[in-house]
Scaffold this active site. Structure first.
Site, PDB file in Angstrom:
ATOM      1  N   HIS A  49       1.937   6.923   2.031  1.00  0.00           N
ATOM      2  CA  HIS A  49       0.768   7.798   2.047  1.00  0.00           C
ATOM      3  C   HIS A  49       0.561   8.384   3.434  1.00  0.00           C
ATOM      4  O   HIS A  49       1.261   8.029   4.391  1.00  0.00           O
ATOM      5  CB  HIS A  49      -0.479   7.012   1.623  1.00  0.00           C
TER       6      HIS A  49
ATOM      7  N   HIS B 215     -25.755  -3.906  27.439  1.00  0.00           N
ATOM      8  CA  HIS B 215     -24.907  -2.828  27.940  1.00  0.00           C
ATOM      9  C   HIS B 215     -25.043  -1.610  27.038  1.00  0.00           C
ATOM     10  O   HIS B 215     -25.710  -1.646  26.002  1.00  0.00           O
ATOM     11  CB  HIS B 215     -23.440  -3.280  27.978  1.00  0.00           C
TER      12      HIS B 215
ATOM     13  N   GLU C  83     -11.337   5.994   1.394  1.00  0.00           N
ATOM     14  CA  GLU C  83     -10.030   5.463   1.037  1.00  0.00           C
ATOM     15  C   GLU C  83      -9.511   6.093  -0.256  1.00  0.00           C
ATOM     16  O   GLU C  83      -8.296   6.242  -0.453  1.00  0.00           O
ATOM     17  CB  GLU C  83     -10.137   3.937   0.883  1.00  0.00           C
TER      18      GLU C  83
ATOM     19  N   HIS D  99     -27.664  -2.323  23.950  1.00  0.00           N
ATOM     20  CA  HIS D  99     -27.579  -3.409  22.987  1.00  0.00           C
ATOM     21  C   HIS D  99     -26.888  -4.612  23.612  1.00  0.00           C
ATOM     22  O   HIS D  99     -26.316  -4.528  24.696  1.00  0.00           O
ATOM     23  CB  HIS D  99     -26.808  -2.966  21.740  1.00  0.00           C
TER      24      HIS D  99
ATOM     25  N   GLU E 297      -5.818   6.596  11.924  1.00  0.00           N
ATOM     26  CA  GLU E 297      -5.969   5.244  11.374  1.00  0.00           C
ATOM     27  C   GLU E 297      -5.608   4.198  12.428  1.00  0.00           C
ATOM     28  O   GLU E 297      -4.499   4.198  12.953  1.00  0.00           O
ATOM     29  CB  GLU E 297      -5.060   5.095  10.154  1.00  0.00           C
TER      30      GLU E 297
ATOM     31  N   ARG F 171       0.916  -1.147   0.000  1.00  0.00           N
ATOM     32  CA  ARG F 171       0.000   0.000   0.000  1.00  0.00           C
ATOM     33  C   ARG F 171       0.946   1.185   0.000  1.00  0.00           C
ATOM     34  O   ARG F 171       1.667   1.408   0.961  1.00  0.00           O
ATOM     35  CB  ARG F 171      -0.873  -0.007   1.262  1.00  0.00           C
TER      36      ARG F 171
ATOM     37  N   GLU G 118     -20.217   2.872  18.945  1.00  0.00           N
ATOM     38  CA  GLU G 118     -19.503   1.595  18.832  1.00  0.00           C
ATOM     39  C   GLU G 118     -19.520   1.148  17.380  1.00  0.00           C
ATOM     40  O   GLU G 118     -20.578   1.073  16.750  1.00  0.00           O
ATOM     41  CB  GLU G 118     -20.168   0.535  19.711  1.00  0.00           C
TER      42      GLU G 118
ATOM     43  N   HIS H 259     -22.419   2.162  25.975  1.00  0.00           N
ATOM     44  CA  HIS H 259     -21.173   2.889  26.171  1.00  0.00           C
ATOM     45  C   HIS H 259     -21.476   4.348  26.485  1.00  0.00           C
ATOM     46  O   HIS H 259     -22.379   4.947  25.894  1.00  0.00           O
ATOM     47  CB  HIS H 259     -20.280   2.761  24.938  1.00  0.00           C
TER      48      HIS H 259
ATOM     49  N   HIS I 172       3.445   6.871   6.098  1.00  0.00           N
ATOM     50  CA  HIS I 172       3.821   5.490   6.374  1.00  0.00           C
ATOM     51  C   HIS I 172       3.635   4.629   5.130  1.00  0.00           C
ATOM     52  O   HIS I 172       2.910   5.005   4.198  1.00  0.00           O
ATOM     53  CB  HIS I 172       3.021   4.913   7.546  1.00  0.00           C
TER      54      HIS I 172
ATOM     55  N   HIS J 159      -2.998  10.368   5.857  1.00  0.00           N
ATOM     56  CA  HIS J 159      -4.445  10.609   5.900  1.00  0.00           C
ATOM     57  C   HIS J 159      -4.775  11.880   6.680  1.00  0.00           C
ATOM     58  O   HIS J 159      -3.983  12.348   7.501  1.00  0.00           O
ATOM     59  CB  HIS J 159      -5.178   9.449   6.579  1.00  0.00           C
TER      60      HIS J 159
END
Length: 507
Positions: A202, A385, A269, A431, A208, A199, A392, A387, A247, A204
Site C-alpha cells: 500500500h 515545558h 486508515e 504542560h 507515516e 498489512r 505534541e 514546544h 511498502h 498513503h
C-alpha cells in the site's frame, strides 16, 4: 347592549387579524411544517398502535398532566444528595483544592466529586459510569487551579472501532480529528498482525512514522529511483515512509503490534491506497498491457481488498534473494534508510527517569518527525515545558499519569492517562506529565519538527535575572538559588503523592 358590544369587539379582532403582516416566506423549516401537518391530523395514522399480547398500560399520559395542578405528587423518596453514610472520602480529597494533589479513587467504592472545602463539595447520586470516574479523577474532581474551557486532550484507543482483517489475521484501530477534534495535525493507528500476516502492499497520502510495541516485522519498500530496502525490526524500533512510497509490512514468527503516526489530523486508515483495490478498479485490459502479460494472468486477482491477511513464513535471512529484490538502482543507502533500530539506542539517564530522542540528526529520512521516548519513575514527572514549533501527540505505552494544559490567557484543565491512551497538546501550550502510579510511566512525545525542541520553565527562570523573577513571583533568595540553569527533562518525586517539600531532591 351586550350583543352589540360583542359584535364590535369581534369586528375589531377580525380587522386586526386581516391587517397583520403575512408570515415571512420559508420562515418555518420543512420538518416543522411536517409537524404542523401531524398536529392538524392530516394524513396522520393512528397514534395508538396495536400492542403485543400481554401488553398493558398506555403509551401516553393524559392532557391533565400538563402544567400545574394542585393534585400533582412531589416525591421526596429519590433525593439528589448522597448521604455521608453512603460514601467515603479518599486520601487528600479534603486538602486545599489549589494544592491539586492526585486523587487515587481506584479503591473507593462510591467516589464523590469532592476536592477541598473540608470535604463538603457536591455529591453525585448518578446515573454514573464509576469506572470512567475512577480512571479520570482530575476531570471528576478537578484541581482548584483548573479554569475556563480547554478542548479535550485525551482519547483512549479502547474506545475506537476495531477493524479486523481476514480470517483473524489481525486488526487496526485509529484516532483522528473525528474522534479528538483538537488533534488537527496528527493522527494515530494501533495495528496488530498475527504471525506472518501482512498489512498488504500500500501507500498513503500522508507521511507515516511507526514505533513497534511488541513482536517483530519485515518491511519491504521501493522509492522513486527504483532503490529497494528490506529490513527486520523488533520491539522498540521505528520506521518512516514518506507519502507515496509503496511498502509492505509482514509480521515475524511471533506476530507484531505497532503504532503508526501520520502528519495529518484528518488521516483515516480506511482511505489507504491498496494494491488489491488498484487492480480491482482498473480495466483488466489496461492491467495486462501495463504488466506485459496475457489477460488470463489476471484471472485470480482478489475480488475485494485484502487489507490484513495471513501469509507464509519468510526466509530467516534478510539477504535471501526471495525476499530482497534489488534492481539496477541498487538498495537505499543507510543514510537515507526508512528504518532505524531505536531499540539499540542507549537512553539518556536523569534523576527520575530517562529519555531517548530521535529526529533528523540521526534519522534523516523522517524529515518532519521528532520524537522523545520518556520513562518516568513513580512519583516523578516530565517537567513543565512547551514546544516552540509543533503540536505534541502522545501515546502511553505503559503506566499511568496526568497532564495539565495551560492555555492563554487563563484557562487550564487536567487530564488522566492510562496505557493505550492518546494525548494531544497544541503548540506552545504549557504542560507536564506526572507519574501517578506505582510502575514506570513510558510514553512517546511525537512532534512535527525536524529537530526535537522544548522550553523548560525551570531553566527559563534559572537563566532570567534573579531580581526579575523575584519581582514577578515573590520568591525568596533560597528559592531563586535553587532554580536550574540546565534543562532537567524529568524531575524526581516520591510515591507519596501528598508530598509538598521537594527541597531535599535538590540538595
Amino acid at each position: 347592549m351586550r350583543t352589540g358590544t360583542s359584535l364590535i369587539a369581534a369586528s375589531a379582532l377580525l380587522s386586526a387579524v386581516f391587517a397583520a403582516p403575512a408570515p415571512a416566506p420559508n420562515r418555518v423549516k420543512a420538518r416543522q411544517e411536517s409537524a404542523v401537518q401531524f398536529l392538524d391530523n392530516t394524513n396522520n395514522p393512528t397514534a395508538t398502535p396495536y400492542g403485543p399480547e400481554g401488553a398493558s398500560g398506555s403509551l401516553r399520559g393524559g392532557l391533565e398532566l400538563a402544567g400545574f395542578n394542585p393534585t400533582n405528587l412531589i416525591s421526596s423518596y429519590d433525593p439528589a444528595v448522597v448521604p455521608s453514610s453512603a460514601f467515603s472520602v479518599g486520601p487528600l480529597q479534603t486538602a486545599s483544592a489549589d494544592t491539586g494533589f492526585y486523587l487515587d479513587l481506584s479503591r473507593i467504592e462510591n467516589p464523590q466529586p469532592i476536592r477541598g472545602a473540608g470535604g463538603k463539595s457536591p455529591t453525585d447520586p448518578g446515573p454514573r459510569n464509576r469506572m470512567l470516574e475512577k480512571q479520570n479523577p482530575d476531570l471528576y474532581a478537578p484541581p482548584g487551579t483548573d479554569s475556563g474551557d480547554v478542548a479535550n486532550a485525551k482519547w483512549p484507543l479502547g474506545l475506537s472501532h476495531n477493524r479486523h482483517g481476514l480470517n483473524g489475521a489481525g486488526f487496526a484501530r485509529q484516532q483522528n480529528v473525528d474522534l479528538l477534534p483538537v488533534a488537527k495535525n496528527m493522527a494515530g493507528v494501533d495495528m496488530h498482525l498475527e504471525p506472518y500476516a501482512y498489512r498488504e502492499l500500500h501507500w498513503h497520502q500522508a507521511n507515516e512514522w511507526s514505533y513497534i510495541l511488541n513482536g517483530s516485522v519485515r518491511l519491504n519498500a521501493v522509492n522513486e529511483a527504483g532503490e529497494t530496502t528490506t529490513d527486520d525490526l523488533s520491539a522498540g524500533d521505528v520506521w518512516f515512509f514518506p507519502a507515496g512510497i509503496p511498502h509492505s509490512i509482514q509480521a515475524g514468527p511471533t506476530g507484531v503490534e505497532f503504532l503508526l503516526v501520520f502528519d495529518e489530523g484528518s488521516f483515516s486508515e480506511d482511505n489507504t491506497f491498496l494494491l488489491s483495490e488498484l487492480f480491482a478498479r482498473n480495466p483488466k485490459s489496461v492491467l495486462a498491457k501495463d504488466l506485459r502479460v496475457d489477460i488470463s494472468a489476471l484471472d485470480h486477482i482478489p475480488q475485494d481488498q485484502l487489507y490484513i491477511f495471513n501469509g507464509s513464513a519468510y526466509p530467516a535471512n534478510v539477504s535471501d534473494p526471495l525476499n530482497n529484490i534489488t534492481g539496477p538502482a541498487g538498495v537505499i543507502p543507510n543514510k537515507n534508510s526508512y528504518t532505524y533500530h531505536f531499540s539499540e539506542q542507549a537512553p539518556y539517564e536523569v534523576p527520575g527517569g530517562s529519555v531517548k530522542i530521535i529526529d533528523t540528526q540521526t534519522f534523516p529520512a523522517a524529515f518532519d518527525f521528532a520524537v522523545g521516548l520518556f520513562t518516568i519513575k513513580p512519583g516523578a514527572m516530565r517537567e513543565l515545558h512547551w514546544h516552540t514549533t509543533s503540536d505534541e501527540w502522545d501515546f502511553i505505552i505503559s503506566g499511568q499519569g496526568r497532564l495539565t494544559l495551560f492555555q492563554a490567557p487563563q484557562a487550564s484543565r487536567t487530564f488522566d492517562f492510562q496505557a493505550g491512551d492518546v494525548g494531544y497538546v497544541p503548540v506552545v501550550t504549557a504542560h507536564y506529565l506526572e507519574n501517578t502510579g506505582t510502575e514506570d510511566l513510558v510514553y512517546l512525545e511525537v512532534l512535527q519538527a525536524p529537530i526535537y525542541n522544548d522550553i523548560s520553565v525551570a531553566q527559563w527562570l534559572g537563566l532570567t535575572p534573579k531580581q526579575v523573577v523575584k519581582e514577578h513571583l515573590g520568591f525568596s533568595d533560597d528559592t531563586l538559588n535553587r532554580l536550574p540553569k540546565i534543562k532537567p527533562f524529568i524531575l524526581p518525586g516520591d510515591t507519596d503523592l501528598g508530598q509538598t517539600n521537594f527541597t531535599s531532591e535538590n540538595e
